[in-house]
Design an enzyme around this catalytic site. Structure first.
Site, PDB file in Angstrom:
ATOM      1  N   TRP A   1      39.740 -18.347  -1.484  1.00 15.36           N
ATOM      2  CA  TRP A   1      39.257 -16.932  -2.097  1.00 15.36           C
ATOM      3  C   TRP A   1      37.742 -16.934  -1.527  1.00 15.36           C
ATOM      4  O   TRP A   1      36.977 -17.680  -1.754  1.00 15.36           O
ATOM      5  CB  TRP A   1      39.070 -17.082  -3.591  1.00 15.36           C
ATOM      6  CG  TRP A   1      38.788 -16.054  -4.305  1.00 15.36           C
ATOM      7  CD1 TRP A   1      39.676 -14.911  -4.688  1.00 15.36           C
ATOM      8  CD2 TRP A   1      37.558 -15.418  -4.780  1.00 15.36           C
ATOM      9  NE1 TRP A   1      38.858 -13.878  -5.189  1.00 15.36           N
ATOM     10  CE2 TRP A   1      37.752 -14.235  -5.390  1.00 15.36           C
ATOM     11  CE3 TRP A   1      36.083 -16.029  -4.670  1.00 15.36           C
ATOM     12  CZ2 TRP A   1      36.209 -13.693  -5.876  1.00 15.36           C
ATOM     13  CZ3 TRP A   1      35.038 -15.607  -5.299  1.00 15.36           C
ATOM     14  CH2 TRP A   1      35.013 -14.226  -5.848  1.00 15.36           C
TER      15      TRP A   1
ATOM     16  N   CYS B   1      39.424 -21.044  -4.484  1.00  9.56           N
ATOM     17  CA  CYS B   1      40.441 -21.903  -3.454  1.00  9.56           C
ATOM     18  C   CYS B   1      41.011 -23.115  -4.023  1.00  9.56           C
ATOM     19  O   CYS B   1      40.787 -23.418  -4.933  1.00  9.56           O
ATOM     20  CB  CYS B   1      39.203 -22.285  -2.574  1.00  9.56           C
ATOM     21  SG  CYS B   1      38.206 -21.132  -1.634  1.00  9.56           S
TER      22      CYS B   1
ATOM     23  N   HIS C   1      30.721   8.742 -30.968  1.00 13.21           N
ATOM     24  CA  HIS C   1      29.266   8.435 -30.549  1.00 13.21           C
ATOM     25  C   HIS C   1      29.569   8.633 -28.757  1.00 13.21           C
ATOM     26  O   HIS C   1      28.492   8.314 -28.185  1.00 13.21           O
ATOM     27  CB  HIS C   1      29.020   7.357 -31.059  1.00 13.21           C
ATOM     28  CG  HIS C   1      28.797   7.191 -32.267  1.00 13.21           C
ATOM     29  ND1 HIS C   1      28.065   7.818 -33.187  1.00 13.21           N
ATOM     30  CD2 HIS C   1      29.729   6.481 -33.144  1.00 13.21           C
ATOM     31  CE1 HIS C   1      28.079   7.701 -34.497  1.00 13.21           C
ATOM     32  NE2 HIS C   1      29.161   6.846 -34.414  1.00 13.21           N
TER      33      HIS C   1
ATOM     34  N   LYS D   1      43.753  -6.155 -18.933  1.00 16.94           N
ATOM     35  CA  LYS D   1      45.257  -6.394 -18.433  1.00 16.94           C
ATOM     36  C   LYS D   1      45.662  -5.381 -17.513  1.00 16.94           C
ATOM     37  O   LYS D   1      46.177  -5.650 -16.397  1.00 16.94           O
ATOM     38  CB  LYS D   1      46.530  -6.727 -19.270  1.00 16.94           C
ATOM     39  CG  LYS D   1      46.458  -7.893 -20.373  1.00 16.94           C
ATOM     40  CD  LYS D   1      46.675  -9.060 -19.769  1.00 16.94           C
ATOM     41  CE  LYS D   1      45.410  -9.713 -19.004  1.00 16.94           C
ATOM     42  NZ  LYS D   1      44.932 -10.806 -19.647  1.00 16.94           N
TER      43      LYS D   1
ATOM     44  N   GLU E   1      41.290  -6.273 -24.705  1.00 17.18           N
ATOM     45  CA  GLU E   1      42.199  -7.030 -23.797  1.00 17.18           C
ATOM     46  C   GLU E   1      43.221  -6.096 -23.344  1.00 17.18           C
ATOM     47  O   GLU E   1      43.785  -6.490 -21.967  1.00 17.18           O
ATOM     48  CB  GLU E   1      42.797  -8.104 -24.612  1.00 17.18           C
ATOM     49  CG  GLU E   1      43.965  -8.941 -24.022  1.00 17.18           C
ATOM     50  CD  GLU E   1      43.541  -9.934 -22.839  1.00 17.18           C
ATOM     51  OE1 GLU E   1      42.316  -9.809 -22.616  1.00 17.18           O
ATOM     52  OE2 GLU E   1      44.178 -10.664 -22.279  1.00 17.18           O
TER      53      GLU E   1
ATOM     54  N   ASN F   1      36.514 -26.193  -1.656  1.00 18.25           N
ATOM     55  CA  ASN F   1      36.383 -25.659  -2.735  1.00 18.25           C
ATOM     56  C   ASN F   1      35.123 -25.679  -3.176  1.00 18.25           C
ATOM     57  O   ASN F   1      34.726 -26.667  -3.838  1.00 18.25           O
ATOM     58  CB  ASN F   1      37.432 -25.541  -3.876  1.00 18.25           C
ATOM     59  CG  ASN F   1      37.509 -25.225  -5.124  1.00 18.25           C
ATOM     60  OD1 ASN F   1      36.768 -23.876  -5.260  1.00 18.25           O
ATOM     61  ND2 ASN F   1      37.880 -25.512  -6.268  1.00 18.25           N
TER      62      ASN F   1
HETATM   63  O1  M6R Z   1      40.095 -20.307 -17.272  1.00 17.21           O
HETATM   64  P1  M6R Z   1      39.261 -19.173 -17.982  1.00 17.21           P
HETATM   65  O2  M6R Z   1      39.954 -18.945 -19.489  1.00 17.21           O
HETATM   66  O3  M6R Z   1      37.836 -19.848 -18.147  1.00 17.21           O
HETATM   67  O4  M6R Z   1      39.124 -17.850 -17.309  1.00 17.21           O
HETATM   68  C1  M6R Z   1      38.375 -16.891 -17.671  1.00 17.21           C
HETATM   69  C2  M6R Z   1      38.739 -15.731 -17.005  1.00 17.21           C
HETATM   70  O5  M6R Z   1      38.353 -15.844 -15.726  1.00 17.21           O
HETATM   71  C3  M6R Z   1      40.048 -15.091 -17.117  1.00 17.21           C
HETATM   72  O6  M6R Z   1      40.348 -14.930 -18.555  1.00 17.21           O
HETATM   73  C4  M6R Z   1      40.410 -13.697 -16.623  1.00 17.21           C
HETATM   74  O7  M6R Z   1      39.560 -12.849 -17.316  1.00 17.21           O
HETATM   75  C5  M6R Z   1      41.832 -13.588 -16.495  1.00 17.21           C
HETATM   76  N1  M6R Z   1      42.577 -13.122 -15.220  1.00 17.21           N
HETATM   77  C6  M6R Z   1      42.085 -12.466 -17.602  1.00 17.21           C
HETATM   78  O8  M6R Z   1      43.744 -12.085 -17.465  1.00 17.21           O
END
Ligand code: M6R
Length: 612
Positions: A75, A2, A508, A489, A485, A101
């Site tokens: 949120w 939020c 495996h 994404k 990653e 929040n």
């Molecule tokens: O602010 P942070 O790096 O701690 O956030 C961690 C994750 O919430 C953040 O990397 C999330 O996985 C992203 N949306 C990925 O793109």
């Protein structure tokens, strides 16, 4: 999560609150709302379900003339995302409005108590108890700030709150416990928000609130106090970000803009730290704790999501460059296991925001072992930055797209520098090796510029494959985390199922998934595991797999073996994860665009996860 915002000043509050919420929408977009004190003295609350644009469409903006107001973008945690649960929440007599929040853990007990006292609840949220509880304490001559202080002392859980009341029409009361809140100090105007970008149009001077603090704000005065009522003296500090960073600058989406900012982000991150190139590279941020760092015998990296993937690459850097055995743990897992972390263990929490609840909790748990804490984050003044023994900031600038892009590659650059600093300190690398490492990382911005030139190739692949149901990403060694990653994404912005896998593990189990309908993205630069990757690709091809290979330009063997080939600039092995992050980001971006997804605000997500 939020986002909350507040304004008091000479201008109409409503448009300024809307502008602030636009900058905070990355924190949640289930509903939005504002409350203002109008020139008549009335408290006016407007809110609606859905994104900010839906709220704006229903808002009678011209009618709102108040100079004081608060706003919220949600949120949902407690209570589904509907209008009744949208903030601001008001008390039974409709004189107090609250935006919040965080999560109030004792909300059920408080709700029961207040219901017995005759308070009339209208939502299922935990937040509404705050408004009702303030109303309960706001009687006779009790000033608003005292009623709020008594209320905050009864709350358990996490909160950043802003409170508005027609009983004190020229002030906003704010409080913070474990959710971020920053006060903006302007010229005859005061702002407050979850994050700096929401206020940059008005000021660059900020006071970062800390846990257990509250403040009474007027347009020209800030009384910062503890929850016990003791005054706190803290000067505002100037912030380096500027308002332009929060604009798209000609790009269609923030994510696309942020992908293209990577050469600049990496250049700024390594820039001044590596210009005084000497045979003994030193990160100034760490030099004060070098004594502690030279005694460590292992490291643990703590992070979530994309930051965790960066941590996996960091393990390779720390082990290979600095010779330090390294473990990488999820923030959400670490805090609940009996991890053996003693004072010889270097703790490296990684967080773009510096506010991720699970990473902060894990950092605090690990720090109890007594080892030095070196944080990596992107946001100055964030909770993580304040609590760590030392911080090495990425200089990526503001990132608005929910999918992390430029902050990911910038964290990789910082991890590379931290490992080089430790390698030099512990003499696990020679001065020549140190110079080579530093001169190599200085090539990264140019390499990224070259990698970005493959956008049209990746866009045509997106055109071809945006309707498939599953993707597999494979990589080995230092690029296995990039496979993870790439899959993350794609999942988060296009809603296509994707898995990242170490290529050698395919046989495996996961190789059973391969058909000609499931594209395999193979990360295969010419590094120490290149031949192994070629074999893994062949295994996929033999089973009718459809392979999109990402490798070095001019690699005719790889190009000949794969169905599609994306050439990347040839670069030193330790830089390959930084360079290969570009094509996996661009591919995910274009697939999501072609599927008509909301790239910057994917469903169910928020950029900063400040709840457990
Ligand atoms: O602010 P942070 O790096 O701690 O956030 C961690 C994750 O919430 C953040 O990397 C999330 O996985 C992203 N949306 C990925 O793109």
């Amino acid at each position: 999560m939020c986002g909350i915002v507040g304004y008091l000043g000479k201008s109409r509050a409503a448009p300024i609150l809307l502008e602030g919420l636009r900058k905070l929408e990355y924190r949640g977009y289930d509903s939005a709302g504002i409350a203002t004190i109008e020139s008549t003295g009335d408290l006016r609350v407007e809110r609606s379900v859905g994104k900010l644009r839906d709220f704006e469409a229903t808002l009678p903006l011209d009618e709102l003339d108040g100079l004081v107001g608060i706003g919220h973008t949600r949120w949902a945690t407690h209570g589904k995302p509907d209008k009744a649960n949208a903030h601001p929440h008001i008390d039974s007599s409709q004189s107090v409005a609250v935006v919040h929040n965080g999560i109030i853990e004792n909300h059920r007990d408080l709700r029961r108590e207040l219901t017995n006292l005759g308070h009339n609840f209208r939502s299922q949220t935990d937040t509404e108890v705050i408004a009702q509880l303030i109303e309960h304490y706001l009687h006779n001559d009790v000033p608003l700030h005292d009623a709020v202080r008594t209320c905050l002392n009864r709350l358990e859980g996490t909160y950043a709150v802003a409170v508005l009341s027609r009983h004190a029409p020229k002030e906003i009361i704010v409080g913070r416990h474990a959710s971020p809140l920053v006060i903006g100090v302007g010229n005859e105007e005061t702002l407050v928000a979850s994050d700096v970008p929401a206020m940059l149009q008005h000021t660059k001077n900020f006071i970062v609130m800390q846990d257990g603090e509250m403040a009474r704000l007027t347009n020209n005065h800030i009384d910062l106090i503890t929850l016990e009522g003791e005054p706190i003296l803290r000067e505002a500090e100037e912030h380096p970000w500027d308002a332009d960073m929060a604009e798209k600058g000609g790009f269609t989406h923030f994510m696309q803009k942020e992908i293209y900012e990577q050469p600049r982000a990496i250049a700024d991150t390594i820039g001044e730290r590596t210009t005084t190139l000497s045979s003994r590279f030193t990160l100034d941020e760490l030099s004060e704790i070098d004594g502690k760092l030279s005694g460590i015998n292992r490291a643990i990296i703590l992070a979530c999501g994309t930051s965790w993937h960066a941590g996996l690459v960091g393990k390779y850097y720390l082990e290979e460059i600095a010779g330090i055995p390294t473990e990488v743990d999820y923030g959400s897992e670490h805090q609940y296991r009996k991890a053996l972390v003693d004072n010889n263990c270097l703790i490296i929490p990684i967080s773009q925001s510096g506010e991720t609840f699970d990473t902060l909790a894990a950092m605090r748990a690990a720090a109890r072992g007594g080892g030095p804490v070196v944080a990596i984050c992107n946001v100055l003044g964030s909770t993580m930055a304040r609590e760590a023994d030392a911080v090495v900031f990425t200089r990526a600038g503001l990132e608005i797209g929910v999918a992390a892009t430029k902050t990911f590659s910038s964290v990789l650059a910082v991890l590379y520098l931290v490992a080089t600093h430790l390698g030099a300190l512990r003499t696990s690398i020679s001065s020549e090796e140190c110079s080579t490492l530093i001169s190599n990382i200085n090539k990264a911005p140019t390499l990224l510029e070259q990698a970005l030139k493959q956008e049209s190739t990746l866009e045509s692949l997106a055109d071809k494959f945006h309707n498939v149901l599953d993707f597999l990403y494979i990589g080995r060694g230092i690029n296995y985390p990039i496979a993870l990653e790439g899959a993350l994404k794609l999942k988060e912005i296009s809603y296509i199922h994707a898995e990242g896998y170490p290529a050698g593990e395919m046989k495996h189990g996961p190789i059973a998934l391969i058909t000609d309908e499931m594209p395999v993205i193979a990360l295969a630069p010419q590094d120490d595991v290149y031949e192994k990757m070629l074999s893994n690709i062949e295994e996929a091809k033999t089973r009718d797999g459809l392979v999109i290979a990402i490798g070095f330009e001019g690699d005719s063997v790889l190009e000949g073996q794969a169905d599609h080939f994306v050439p990347m600039p040839n670069c030193p092995r330790l830089l390959t994860p930084i360079v290969l992050s570009i094509p996996v980001q661009i591919l995910a971006y274009h697939i999501a665009v072609q599927r008509g997804c909301d790239v910057d605000q994917p469903r169910n997500l928020a950029k900063t996860v400040t709840v457990e």
